[in-house]
Scaffold this motif. Structure first.
Motif, PDB file in Angstrom:
ATOM      1  N   TYR A 113      64.428  41.463  89.815  1.00 21.15           N
ATOM      2  CA  TYR A 113      65.811  41.480  89.349  1.00 21.15           C
ATOM      3  C   TYR A 113      66.408  42.869  89.502  1.00 21.15           C
ATOM      4  CZ  TYR A 113      66.551  36.894  87.369  1.00 21.15           C
ATOM      5  OH  TYR A 113      66.767  35.540  87.220  1.00 21.15           O
ATOM      6  N   GLN A 114      67.729  42.902  89.754  1.00 20.64           N
ATOM      7  CA  GLN A 114      68.424  44.191  89.754  1.00 20.64           C
ATOM      8  C   GLN A 114      68.522  44.678  88.315  1.00 20.64           C
ATOM      9  OE1 GLN A 114      72.272  43.274  91.503  1.00 20.64           O
ATOM     10  NE2 GLN A 114      73.250  43.342  89.516  1.00 20.64           N
ATOM     11  N   GLU A 115      68.451  45.968  88.115  1.00 20.02           N
ATOM     12  CA  GLU A 115      68.412  46.543  86.768  1.00 20.02           C
ATOM     13  C   GLU A 115      69.762  46.439  86.050  1.00 20.02           C
ATOM     14  OE1 GLU A 115      66.476  47.972  83.562  1.00 20.02           O
ATOM     15  OE2 GLU A 115      65.550  47.432  85.451  1.00 20.02           O
ATOM     16  N   ASP A 116      70.856  46.678  86.765  1.00 21.87           N
ATOM     17  CA  ASP A 116      72.180  46.611  86.139  1.00 21.87           C
ATOM     18  C   ASP A 116      72.539  45.169  85.829  1.00 21.87           C
ATOM     19  OD1 ASP A 116      72.458  49.356  86.435  1.00 21.87           O
ATOM     20  OD2 ASP A 116      73.436  49.157  88.388  1.00 21.87           O
ATOM     21  N   ASN A 117      73.028  44.924  84.621  1.00 19.19           N
ATOM     22  CA  ASN A 117      73.395  43.589  84.186  1.00 19.19           C
ATOM     23  C   ASN A 117      74.807  43.265  84.682  1.00 19.19           C
ATOM     24  OD1 ASN A 117      73.938  41.215  82.792  1.00 19.19           O
ATOM     25  ND2 ASN A 117      72.888  41.898  80.946  1.00 19.19           N
ATOM     26  N   PRO A 118      74.945  42.311  85.621  1.00 15.94           N
ATOM     27  CA  PRO A 118      76.251  41.996  86.188  1.00 15.94           C
ATOM     28  C   PRO A 118      77.065  40.979  85.387  1.00 15.94           C
ATOM     29  CG  PRO A 118      74.585  40.734  87.297  1.00 15.94           C
ATOM     30  CD  PRO A 118      73.871  41.600  86.303  1.00 15.94           C
TER      31      PRO A 118
ATOM     32  N   LYS B 216      71.523  30.475  89.690  1.00 14.55           N
ATOM     33  CA  LYS B 216      72.795  31.192  89.831  1.00 14.55           C
ATOM     34  C   LYS B 216      72.562  32.652  90.209  1.00 14.55           C
ATOM     35  CE  LYS B 216      76.423  30.049  87.471  1.00 14.55           C
ATOM     36  NZ  LYS B 216      77.396  29.866  86.397  1.00 14.55           N
ATOM     37  N   ASP B 217      71.547  33.272  89.628  1.00 15.99           N
ATOM     38  CA  ASP B 217      71.252  34.673  89.945  1.00 15.99           C
ATOM     39  C   ASP B 217      70.794  34.820  91.393  1.00 15.99           C
ATOM     40  OD1 ASP B 217      71.936  35.287  87.356  1.00 15.99           O
ATOM     41  OD2 ASP B 217      69.891  35.597  86.662  1.00 15.99           O
ATOM     42  N   LYS B 218      70.023  33.842  91.877  1.00 15.71           N
ATOM     43  CA  LYS B 218      69.589  33.883  93.273  1.00 15.71           C
ATOM     44  C   LYS B 218      70.788  33.715  94.199  1.00 15.71           C
ATOM     45  CE  LYS B 218      66.476  31.831  96.628  1.00 15.71           C
ATOM     46  NZ  LYS B 218      65.513  30.789  96.913  1.00 15.71           N
ATOM     47  N   LYS B 219      71.655  32.775  93.864  1.00 13.03           N
ATOM     48  CA  LYS B 219      72.857  32.523  94.676  1.00 13.03           C
ATOM     49  C   LYS B 219      73.749  33.765  94.733  1.00 13.03           C
ATOM     50  CE  LYS B 219      77.013  29.716  94.748  1.00 13.03           C
ATOM     51  NZ  LYS B 219      77.850  28.827  93.958  1.00 13.03           N
ATOM     52  N   ASN B 220      73.855  34.474  93.620  1.00 15.86           N
ATOM     53  CA  ASN B 220      74.720  35.650  93.549  1.00 15.86           C
ATOM     54  C   ASN B 220      74.038  36.937  93.999  1.00 15.86           C
ATOM     55  OD1 ASN B 220      76.963  34.214  92.581  1.00 15.86           O
ATOM     56  ND2 ASN B 220      76.192  34.316  90.488  1.00 15.86           N
ATOM     57  N   GLY B 221      72.750  36.862  94.330  1.00 17.49           N
ATOM     58  CA  GLY B 221      72.047  38.029  94.848  1.00 17.49           C
ATOM     59  C   GLY B 221      71.531  38.988  93.783  1.00 17.49           C
TER      60      GLY B 221
END
Length: 105
Positions: A42-47, A82-87
């Motif tokens: 996962y990316q560290e910054d919470n989008p 959803k997180d996978k779809k949004n990258g």
């Protein structure tokens, strides 16, 4: 002047090129199925929007390194898709059949 429209059943269905089926079957075969030990990154910054429940869940599960740890941290299959779809996450696995795996875990 009246224009007669053809019904949906009367319309001809456009056939996809045969090579498209080969591409999807080959790409799906290259991906292993989702497993409890499937690594996640996962990316560290919470989008997510800060005042949402998704933001709170993301904060909990973003450190998970496997699918099983992700679920134990409060993540849902919907979140992962959803997180996978949004990258936001890197998952190198086929997501088909994920519901059955969630029921097992």
């Amino acid at each position: 002047r009246l224009v007669r429209r053809r019904s949906v059943a009367a319309r001809q269905v456009r056939q996809l090129p045969s090579c498209w089926g080969q591409l999807t079957s080959n790409s799906a075969a290259a991906m292993p199925p989702l497993a409890a030990s499937t690594p996640l990154a996962y990316q560290e910054d919470n989008p997510k929007p800060e005042d949402s429940a998704a933001y709170a869940r993301y904060h909990k599960y973003k450190g998970a390194q496997t699918f099983e740890a992700f679920l134990q941290s409060g993540g849902t299959l919907r979140d992962l898709r959803k997180d996978k779809k949004n990258g936001y996450v890197s998952v190198d696995a086929d997501m088909d059949g994920a519901e059955a795996l969630v029921k097992k875990l």
